[in-house]
Write a protein that holds these residues in place. Structure first.
Motif, mmCIF file in Angstrom:
data_model
loop_
_atom_site.group_PDB
_atom_site.id
_atom_site.type_symbol
_atom_site.label_atom_id
_atom_site.label_comp_id
_atom_site.label_asym_id
_atom_site.label_seq_id
_atom_site.Cartn_x
_atom_site.Cartn_y
_atom_site.Cartn_z
ATOM 1 N N THR A 189 -4.195 1.975 -2.107
ATOM 2 C CA THR A 189 -3.370 1.929 -3.199
ATOM 3 C C THR A 189 -2.914 2.963 -4.245
ATOM 4 O OG1 THR A 189 -4.323 1.116 -5.173
ATOM 5 C CG2 THR A 189 -3.555 -0.235 -3.624
ATOM 6 N N PHE A 240 -5.973 0.146 4.118
ATOM 7 C CA PHE A 240 -4.570 0.796 3.257
ATOM 8 C C PHE A 240 -5.299 0.766 1.843
ATOM 9 C CE2 PHE A 240 -5.448 -4.253 3.364
ATOM 10 C CZ PHE A 240 -5.652 -4.385 1.377
ATOM 11 N N PRO A 255 0.579 -1.591 -0.211
ATOM 12 C CA PRO A 255 -0.089 -0.248 0.029
ATOM 13 C C PRO A 255 1.091 1.068 0.107
ATOM 14 C CG PRO A 255 -1.038 -2.047 1.941
ATOM 15 C CD PRO A 255 0.249 -2.180 1.013
#
Length: 311
Positions: free
Chosen positions: A307, A305, A117
């Protein structure tokens, strides 16, 4: 003249430490990669294999070992053929704080980014954060320089020279995985621990770790190439060389001490032979991973998390 370390005491403390014994069980890159994947929501065998690029036989062996250690629990989701999803147990969830520090290290020092992440959000306070290591007693952020390290070998965790240990070869052809393998390697983390405890010379490190000179030489060379260590002539004896930690290897200390604490609390139920004390508050140091924004202790279920696409 610099004070000479007590090599016998350091040897016995390291060999009976909860860190050393934990690394014999999970001190390889694939086990930590599987744990990181599990914390990111990966559960099925094929998904682990696809996302991590781990050989299927190796993945099968690691999953079996992690089930035996009660880190993962398999749940049948298909009968014909039988297929299982792997869920973190209470013991597995408890290693989250140490695992977070590998993410933090990668953000600060990683050159070849593996698939992690890009941003962590603490659901409790709603903010993106960087994890930090704090003292449970006083709540202050702590680094290696803030601690005194006492040594008291633990007779309940004896050194076992016959214990099987995985010592995978790390080659430059592994690319980004080579750096991960080196950082998660048992010997690398134990070498860093030996340096933290005052060992600076090749013979000292070899003696306290009971490691063969050829293996130690290869590991030191790899660590220097990876920026985890520097070497320079000894100012007091020009015939010898001194091995020194770098910012990158010091950056692994939170992972080392949180992993040691996890193994004391959840794996062996024994106090480690390496006993840090926080200089500022004078209390025995128990590390916790906390949110850099609100300073609450971090739990896996309280962290989201993101991206690069969703951040």
């Amino acid at each position: 003249m610099s004070q000479q370390p007590d090599l016998d005491l350091i040897r016995d403390a390291l060999s009976t430490s909860t860190l050393s014994h934990a690394l014999k069980l999970i001190g390889d890159r694939w086990t930590m990669q599987i744990l990181m994947g599990a914390f990111m929501g990966v559960k099925r065998f094929d998904d682990f294999q696809t996302k991590l690029g781990i050989p299927r036989r190796t993945l099968s062996e690691r999953l079996k070992a992690m089930v035996q250690m009660d880190l993962l629990r398999p749940r049948l989701y298909q009968e014909r053929p039988e297929r299982f999803a792997y869920h973190l147990t209470h013991k597995g969830m408890a290693i989250y704080e140490a695992t977070l520090m590998t993410w933090d290290w990668e953000q600060r020092f990683g050159e070849n980014r593996i698939e992690l992440p890009t941003r962590l959000v603490h659901k409790t306070c709603g903010h993106g954060f960087m994890p930090q290591m704090t003292c449970e007693a006083c709540g202050e952020v702590v680094t290696l320089r803030d601690l005194d390290l006492g040594l008291k070998p633990n007779p309940h965790l004896p050194h076992d020279p016959a214990a099987p240990m995985r010592t995978p070869k790390v080659t430059v052809n592994d690319g980004a995985m080579a750096n991960l393998a080196l950082r998660m390697d048992r010997w690398t983390l134990m070498i860093i621990s030996a340096l933290i405890l005052g060992c600076r010379h090749f013979d000292q490190i070899a003696q306290v770790l009971r490691i063969s000179p050829p293996l130690l030489s290869r590991r030191l060379t790899a660590m220097i190439d990876a920026g985890l260590m520097t070497v320079e002539p000894d100012r007091e004896d020009g015939r010898r060389r001194v091995y020194l930690l770098t910012a990158a290897s010091r950056g692994l200390f939170p992972y080392i001490v949180l992993l040691s604490t996890w193994s004391s609390e959840h794996l062996f139920h024994e106090q480690s032979s390496i006993r840090p004390r926080h200089k500022a508050c004078g209390k025995a140091f128990i590390p916790r991973a906390t949110c850099g924004h609100c300073h609450d202790r971090l739990k896996a279920w309280d962290v989201r998390f993101e991206t690069g696409e969703t951040a």
